[in-house]
Motif scaffolding. Structure first.
Motif, mmCIF file in Angstrom:
data_model
loop_
_atom_site.group_PDB
_atom_site.id
_atom_site.type_symbol
_atom_site.label_atom_id
_atom_site.label_comp_id
_atom_site.label_asym_id
_atom_site.label_seq_id
_atom_site.Cartn_x
_atom_site.Cartn_y
_atom_site.Cartn_z
ATOM 1 N N SER A 11 0.813 -1.228 0.000
ATOM 2 C CA SER A 11 0.000 0.000 0.000
ATOM 3 C C SER A 11 0.838 1.266 0.000
ATOM 4 N N PRO A 12 1.566 1.512 -1.088
ATOM 5 C CA PRO A 12 2.425 2.685 -1.158
ATOM 6 C C PRO A 12 1.660 4.005 -1.038
ATOM 7 N N TYR A 28 7.538 -0.650 -5.717
ATOM 8 C CA TYR A 28 8.691 -1.289 -6.347
ATOM 9 C C TYR A 28 8.430 -2.723 -6.800
ATOM 10 N N THR A 29 7.217 -3.237 -6.584
ATOM 11 C CA THR A 29 6.865 -4.524 -7.195
ATOM 12 C C THR A 29 6.421 -4.313 -8.644
ATOM 13 N N LYS A 30 6.094 -3.056 -8.999
ATOM 14 C CA LYS A 30 5.634 -2.740 -10.351
ATOM 15 C C LYS A 30 6.619 -1.864 -11.125
ATOM 16 N N GLU A 31 7.439 -1.110 -10.406
ATOM 17 C CA GLU A 31 8.356 -0.179 -11.059
ATOM 18 C C GLU A 31 9.645 -0.082 -10.250
ATOM 19 N N ASP A 32 10.760 -0.097 -10.931
ATOM 20 C CA ASP A 32 12.059 0.031 -10.281
ATOM 21 C C ASP A 32 12.316 1.511 -9.990
ATOM 22 N N PRO A 33 12.437 1.894 -8.712
ATOM 23 C CA PRO A 33 12.648 3.308 -8.400
ATOM 24 C C PRO A 33 13.934 3.881 -9.005
#
Length: 155
Positions: A11-12, A28-33
């Motif tokens: 829940s970001p 960060y499970t969907k996009e690399d920061p």
């Protein structure tokens, strides 16, 4: 801090609300920061990596590929602070493996980021390996106490 971004897997959106009030969040499970275009265009002064998901290796790869990093180089005051090795989960079956993970690799990165890599990489600090001098960690915790930065636990 004038701009605060956070990365979380659980829940970001909560980082955008009180008491955190982050300016931007990344799941960060969907996009690399470390690949967010906005972060490359306006790099951070400091990255505090508490997850140990290979952030330093991403910065090195960016540097090698001549891609602007998400954190300023040491020559411009950039800092990379971590409390974990590259992977938060590891096995140690010998003293040599332990010294490699907790001493030799951090020491190499410390030296490289302050000497010949200072124009490409931020200053690397592995806080777990510090002995007596912890002023940067104390300053970071003091900023949290004053409300300049907020702690987030991501489980």
């Amino acid at each position: 801090a004038s701009y605060i971004a956070g990365a979380s897997q659980q829940s970001p959106e909560r980082l955008l609300k009180a008491p955190m009030f982050y300016d931007k969040i990344v799941d960060y499970t969907k996009e690399d920061p470390f690949t967010v275009k906005e972060f490359h265009e306006n790099p951070f002064d400091t990255v505090v990596d508490l997850a140990g998901v290979g952030g330093w290796l991403s910065l090195v790869k960016s540097s090698q590929n001549k891609i602007p990093a998400i954190v300023k180089p040491a020559s411009e005051g950039g800092r990379y602070l971590t409390l974990t090795p590259d992977s938060a989960i590891f096995e140690i079956h010998s003293l040599s493996k332990a010294s490699q993970i907790f001493m030799w690799i951090p020491l190499w990165r410390f030296l490289k980021s302050r000497l010949w890599g200072r124009f490409k990489l931020p200053k690397y600090t592995f806080a777990m390996s510090l002995d007596q001098e912890r002023s940067h960690l104390t300053r970071t915790l003091d900023m949290a106490k004053k409300g300049v930065i907020k702690a987030v636990v991501d489980s």
